[in-house]
Design an enzyme around this catalytic site. Structure first.
Site, mmCIF file in Angstrom:
data_model
loop_
_atom_site.group_PDB
_atom_site.id
_atom_site.type_symbol
_atom_site.label_atom_id
_atom_site.label_comp_id
_atom_site.label_asym_id
_atom_site.label_seq_id
_atom_site.Cartn_x
_atom_site.Cartn_y
_atom_site.Cartn_z
ATOM 1 N N CYS A 45 -0.998 -10.835 8.115
ATOM 2 C CA CYS A 45 -1.891 -9.671 8.168
ATOM 3 C C CYS A 45 -2.291 -9.364 9.613
ATOM 4 O O CYS A 45 -2.881 -10.210 10.281
ATOM 5 C CB CYS A 45 -3.130 -9.929 7.322
ATOM 6 S SG CYS A 45 -4.261 -8.526 7.343
ATOM 7 N N ASN A 61 -2.536 0.638 6.665
ATOM 8 C CA ASN A 61 -3.796 0.272 6.006
ATOM 9 C C ASN A 61 -4.646 -0.631 6.878
ATOM 10 O O ASN A 61 -4.132 -1.348 7.746
ATOM 11 C CB ASN A 61 -3.529 -0.414 4.664
ATOM 12 C CG ASN A 61 -3.278 -1.902 4.833
ATOM 13 O OD1 ASN A 61 -4.217 -2.698 4.807
ATOM 14 N ND2 ASN A 61 -2.020 -2.290 5.035
#
Lengths: 447, 431
Positions: free
Chosen positions: A134, A73
């Site tokens: 992240c 993603n």
């Protein structure tokens, strides 16, 4: 009835299954629905200054008809205003006081960290998770994995958080680093209460071969994303194990990475995780997938007579050794159950081309069951791994099980370990090894 | 009340003769191809008369390389889509699939083969660099059946000028006129032949039967070599005076009529099929699907001795066909109209079965009279053309393949033999 309630650094939940900070935890509505479906906790989609996301956002690795064995993603943290998220956290806690609601956080300055920690606590969050993991979009702005890859920065920011934290603080680690224990130790030094790992792995999941743009496609461009899903479990398990075994980490672990079934969850727990977090499985199958995990976990505990999770958390850790501690005398060889063999001969070609030429097939094409050449078999498992039939090829013990184990060090002490380039004590010496050209010609002539 | 009503419209006909191997969707093909194990020295490939690299073409479907997959199939068999549909895969590739040994369903190889080859046909993909100028010599092919067309493809690919002489007005012989309509549609057969013809550039001369010595002499003068793909002739007459009855058919002739114009076929209420081969099973299924109230399949020996494949008999039973065994046909009964057939049982007693339609599936005759006109050509005792390993006849300029050589086998056998024959022709006549 086994008790599957979990406790991670004081954060309690009715079961160890939490939703990880991700799209499934974007809103209060989703989290209430998830708790209703059986999830024990949820880590809210990371709070911070809201972002603007691109479209499209996800890519998948499919394998042999199975969709999304790997998932990638390029979505960022929450794109919703902080006040909306905080209000919904409060509402969820009102209706689900016994479930764990964790606020995932990612901001820049010390002031921002102080403010958002206080806000999350005031909203009723049971714990905080610092998103230092992240690996796309946010790291370019000096946040996310940019922090996780820099133990000093990680330690500094965690200290800022600890200055005002009143609830347990979990530091979420990025796997995009050589040694996962370095940031874990930094978290420990800063006083964090727990670590969670792994975040996603930097990845390009594939390329659209018509227009040559990697997935996910944004116009005629793409970017590297974060990789997760069933395919990453082995990497996650190893990193969980590394942190669990390190004497200088010694923090409770929330295991993340490739968890889709009860088996995956149990494996994380056996390697030291106190609970687990799940994202891709919920994105693939919806919140209902948790009922398979809860049922499987309870059945496992009943079969093994485990009453609580603590009865087996970390139980596989003593069985993980360094290579040099393994017993060099242990010897297994493959055996084929001819009554089960379907004659695909995948074991033959795998061993012939990819291993040690320890399987033969009959020259009579009507006979499809291969034969093991025990003298050549090194016990590598390859044939049993490629065999499509359950329990058709098994590995059988051939060494003297009463004899003491001997490690490399033992071999060295007894002058049995090779030390020079042409040492005749090497393991392959005496092993069947044909003259290349001669064997190749013979093979061609047989065809 | 019969299972099937007589079809009056094309739509009703298509419903009664619904495809038993329907086309796969892309998703089905993807999932089915995923199940293939990619066996070593794969048994499916060994079982295929044309030796298609099945594991490879299935892998290519799975990796969305449909053009490559089609090429893999056509490399071995020019009747790629047709064989995918009409081959008895149950006893060939799919019967050999190792999944059978673990009580798993075998891979649906036939349907996958059709899936990949249909892609090449519908997109008209040129799989080969075929020479435009055919200057390697000339070959005449007699018969545009599977053997003749497969030979033509192989020869044309090598730059040989090929002319096929066909007595009928359409190509592909028994594949078109003889295969049961629930296995493949005529349109699909014609599309594949058109695709092959466009790609390889051979000529087919329709309505040009070769039957006389003079015609053969002309071919011998005009061409370097001749390939005999003539197949078989009319149904063996096992009963006297069958031609006197309008509703007594030879199976091959009946199926041809059905496939040419089903609306003109008159089906009796009570049908007797005589024979125990695959053609008998087809004729039985077809009369049932055409609305016959009762179809009895009568075979002179036991059920176990039938030459039909078990799955073909199952197909017939599924549409209500009743098998009766141990009765040899003796004579047709009736005065002005057909009343039935009398049979002789194993004890020598006469058994009568009433019916108003009979289909004789008692094998086809060899075309010995025509073949006797070719100098130096040898036939064996059964009337089959004698060939060597290269499918060369005893007249070195004549090669042959298909039913006229093997006595009547599958489309896939004809394709395999013709390809070998063509390769031998290229080698012996043009190099």
């Amino acid at each position: 009835m086994p008790n599957i309630s979990a406790n991670l650094a004081g954060i309690k939940s009715p079961n160890p299954f939490w939703l990880a900070s991700a799209p499934p935890t974007n809103s209060g509505y989703q989290i209430m629905k998830a708790f209703d479906a059986g999830w024990g906790g949820a880590v809210w989609k990371t709070l911070g200054v809201p972002v603007i996301n691109v479209s499209s956002r996800y890519g998948a690795l499919n394998y042999k008809g199975n969709k999304m064995i790997g998932f990638n993603n390029i979505e960022l943290i929450t794109d919703r205003p902080l006040a909306d998220n905080l209000r919904e956290i409060e509402e969820v806690k009102k209706y689900f006081p016994d479930h764990a609601v964790i606020a995932s956080l990612m901001v820049n300055t010390r002031e921002e960290w102080h403010q958002i920690v206080k806000d999350a606590q005031n909203a009723g969050a049971d714990g905080l998770e610092l998103n230092f993991g992240c690996p796309h979009g946010m790291c370019e702005r000096g946040m996310g994995s940019a922090v996780g890859q820099n133990p000093i920065a990680l330690e500094t920011i965690t200290r800022w958080v600890m200055e005002v934290a009143k609830v347990p603080v979990i530091v979420k680690l990025t796997p995009n680093i050589t040694d996962i224990t370095e940031p874990a130790k930094a978290a420990r030094r800063a006083g964090a209460d727990a670590i969670s790992l792994i975040n996603t792995i930097q990845s390009i999941v594939g390329i659209d071969l018509d227009n040559l743009v990697p997935y996910p496609v944004v116009g005629n461009q793409s970017t590297n994303g974060g990789y997760c899903g069933p395919a990453v479990k082995p990497i996650a398990l190893n990193m969980v194990k590394n942190c669990a075994l390190d004497e200088n980490v010694r923090l409770p672990i929330s295991g993340i990475g490739g968890i889709e079934t009860w088996r995956d969850a149990v494996e994380h727990l056996l390697l030291g995780a106190s609970n687990v977090q799940v994202c891709t499985a919920a994105m693939h199958y919806g919140f209902g997938i948790v009922r398979e995990m809860i049922a499987g976990l309870e059945d496992f505990m009943r079969q093994k007579n485990f009453e609580t999770l603590n009865d087996f958390i970390g139980l596989s850790l003593p069985k993980v050794k360094h290579w040099e501690d393994l017993n060099l005398n242990h010897k297994v060889v493959a055996t084929i159950d001819s009554s089960k063999c379907i004659g695909c001969q995948l074991c033959y070609t795998a061993c012939e081309d990819g291993a040690h030429q320890a399987i033969s097939v009959s020259v009579d094409k009507g006979v499809r069951v291969p034969q093991i050449i025990e003298d050549n078999c090194v016990g590598c498992n390859l044939c049993s791994l490629v065999c499509p039939v359950d329990n058709c090829i098994t590995m059988e013990r051939r060494d003297d099980i009463t004899a003491p184990a001997e490690t490399w060090a033992d071999y060295a002490a007894k002058d049995k370990a090779p030390t020079t380039f042409n040492d005749q004590r090497g393991g392959g010496v005496g092993h069947w090894n044909p003259t290349p050209k001669e064997a190749w010609d013979k093979r061609k002539n047989n065809r | 009340m019969p299972e099937y009503q007589r079809p009056l419209t094309v739509a009703e006909y298509e419903q009664n003769f619904a495809q038993i191997k329907p086309d796969m969707s892309a998703t089905m093909a993807y999932n089915e191809s995923a199940r293939c194990l990619f066996c070593y020295d794969a048994p499916c490939q060994q079982a295929c008369p044309t030796g298609i690299d099945i594991a490879l073409f299935i892998k290519q479907i799975h990796t969305d390389n449909l053009q490559g997959s089609a090429r893999t199939i056509y490399n071995s068999n020019y009747f790629a889509n047709i064989c995918g549909k009409v081959c008895p895969t149950e006893v060939l590739c799919e019967g050999a699939c190792v999944h059978n040994h673990s009580q798993n369903k075998p891979i649906e190889i036939g349907r996958l083969q059709s899936y990949a080859s249909q892609h090449a046909i519908s997109e008209n993909i040129a799989l080969y660099a075929v020479p435009k100028e055919k200057n390697k010599g000339k070959v005449a092919v007699i018969g545009a059946g599977p053997a003749g067309i497969a030979a033509a493809c192989e020869l044309s690919k090598a730059g040989v000028e090929v002319h096929i002489f066909e007595s009928k007005s359409s190509p592909s012989g028994l594949a078109l006129y003889g295969v049961a309509p629930y296995k493949i549609t005529n349109q699909e057969i014609l599309e594949e032949v058109a695709y092959l013809q466009a790609q390889f550039g051979f000529s087919i001369h329709y309505n040009q039967p070769i039957s006389s010595k003079e015609q053969l002499a002309k071919l011998e003068a005009d061409f370097d070599g001749i390939f005999l793909g003539i197949g078989l002739g009319a149904t063996n007459p096992v009963l006297a005076n069958t031609q006197n009855w309008a509703n007594v058919w030879g199976a091959t002739e009946f199926i041809e009529q059905l496939k040419t114009d089903f609306q003109k076929v008159v089906i009796g209420k009570n049908v007797v099929i005589v024979g125990g081969g695959n053609t008998a099973m087809d004729a039985a299924s077809e009369t049932a699907r055409m609305g016959a109230a009762s179809v009895k399949l009568v075979y002179r020996k036991s059920k176990e001795e039938m030459s039909a494949y078990e799955f073909e008999y199952d197909l017939a039973k599924q549409v209500g066909v009743q098998g009766i065994f141990g009765l040899a046909p003796a004579q047709l009964l009736g005065d002005n109209s057909l009343k039935g057939v009398s049979f002789t049982n194993e004890k020598g007693e006469t058994v009568e079965i009433g019916c108003d339609m009979v289909v004789l599936a008692t094998g086809q005759q060899k075309q010995t009279q025509f073949l006797s006109q070719i100098d130096g050509l040898t036939l064996n005792k059964q009337g089959k053309i004698v060939v060597n390993e290269q499918f060369q006849t005893t007249n070195p300029r004549y090669f042959a393949g298909g039913d006229a050589v093997n006595g009547g086998a599958e489309v896939v056998n004809a394709c395999a033999e013709a390809k070998k024959a063509a390769q031998a022709m290229i080698k012996t006549l043009f190099s």
